[in-house]
Scaffold this active site. Structure first.
Site, short mmCIF file in Angstrom:
data_model
loop_
_atom_site.label_atom_id
_atom_site.label_comp_id
_atom_site.label_asym_id
_atom_site.label_seq_id
_atom_site.Cartn_x
_atom_site.Cartn_y
_atom_site.Cartn_z
CD GLU A 272 16.10 18.62 -7.68
OE1 GLU A 272 16.29 17.44 -8.11
OE2 GLU A 272 15.60 19.50 -8.46
CD GLU B 124 24.05 18.62 -12.93
OE1 GLU B 124 23.98 17.29 -13.30
OE2 GLU B 124 22.97 18.94 -12.56
CE LYS C 192 19.21 18.95 -14.71
NZ LYS C 192 18.92 19.52 -13.40
CD GLU D 221 16.15 22.70 -15.96
OE1 GLU D 221 16.61 22.28 -14.95
OE2 GLU D 221 14.87 22.92 -15.92
#
Length: 329
Positions: free
Chosen positions: A247, A298, A301, A307
């Site tokens: 990642e 997202e 999330k 995030e």
């Protein structure tokens, strides 16, 4: 511009992929997402749990599923060898001919004090045994993904070492990886390093835009972070172990230094750097295997607002940083 670079470099090489997270209520169907990877020539995908709907959609796609995670809530149950065998029989063997599975990740950013840490090596071993019993050990490897908090003394990078707390946890895992010819997975985020230490880390160093080397001979923070993990591996006798950057990303909103311009700059420069032959100072002659986080924002999330802003594409499947590009077949 970003979308053009993104597609251009995927056509040229396969060392960069994209993580596919599904924590959103506005995302395209899984089949649509697989189709996006195909038409944009994104050759690598990381998925965060074994999902038969995604695996079925991937059949015959020629997309490399470099990393498929064992879901965190599943890990403890797989300390039973028969349960691990059943997991492999369900999610690996049926797809091994038509889906290009490469690495099973047992645990994502597990820390030594986490309850699940005690199970990681046992589950890795059980899954490895099941894969070997199916004669798939040359095709599918077993690993785990760590984050940068497991290392310390990381500047200069050659001083990198695993922390006193981390070494008893990670050393047996590293021995397992060496024995089985598997890479270590590392989630590396120059963004968080910069945001947490702006006084000592210039933004240009984090974004690959610094001119010339810094005092340690490094032109960018990504290389410095990656080489510090390589240095830590050397100190525990694993100098030949390879690292896959599982990642890396930069948010476009929600925090210090999080902007569309900075995210565009980071992603496009990381793609160019990973696809080049420069490698890192400690491991020259790349390319670097790296997975961009993530395919989409997202919106469900957990965690801080930041995030939820790492996506490369909008939910309507258009590139976030450029108008839609002509698909390349």
């Amino acid at each position: 511009m970003f979308a053009f670079l993104f597609i251009k470099y995927y056509v040229a090489a396969q060392s960069v992929g994209v993580c596919y997270g599904v924590n959103g209520d506005n995302l395209p169907s899984k089949q649509e997402v697989v189709d996006m990877y195909r038409v944009r020539n994104i050759r690598g995908m990381r998925i965060y749990e074994a999902d038969e709907e995604i695996l079925k959609a991937l059949e015959g796609s020629n997309i490399l599923v470099l990393i498929m995670d064992v879901a965190g809530e599943t890990i403890q149950s797989l300390t039973d060898p028969s349960a691990a065998t059943n997991w492999v029989n369900t999610y690996v063997i049926p797809y091994s001919q038509n889906v290009e599975l490469m690495i099973i990740s047992v645990g994502n950013e597990v820390h030594p004090g986490d309850t699940v840490a005690q199970y990681i090596l046992t589950v890795m071993t059980n899954i490895q045994n099941a894969i070997s019993s199916a004669n798939l050990q040359a095709q599918v490897k077993v690993s785990t993904a760590i984050d940068s908090t497991l290392t310390t003394n990381t500047y200069p990078p050659s001083n990198g070492v695993f922390t006193d707390d981390a070494e008893p946890y990670i050393k047996p895992i590293i021995d397992f990886l060496v024995e089985n010819g598997a890479p270590l997975l590392a989630n590396l985020y120059p963004y968080f390093a910069y945001a947490n230490d702006q006084q000592n880390i210039p933004l240009a160093f984090a974004l690959f835009t610094q001119e010339g080397n810094n005092d340690g001979g490094y032109q960018n923070l990504f290389d410095a972070m990656l080489d510090s993990v390589y240095a830590a591996l050397e100190k525990v006798g694993a100098s030949n172990l390879q690292i896959v950057v599982s990642e890396s990303g930069w948010p476009c909103d929600g925090g210090i230094g999080a902007s569309y311009e900075n995210a565009y700059t980071y992603y496009s420069n990381l793609v160019k750097h990973a696809m080049s032959t420069s490698g890192t100072p400690k491991r020259p002659g790349g390319p670097i295997e790296a997975y961009l986080f993530a395919m989409f924002d997202e919106n469900q999330k957990a965690g801080e607002e930041i995030e939820r802003h790492f996506g490369l594409f909008n939910p309507n499947k258009t590139p976030k940083y450029h108008p839609p590009a002509v698909p390349i077949n």
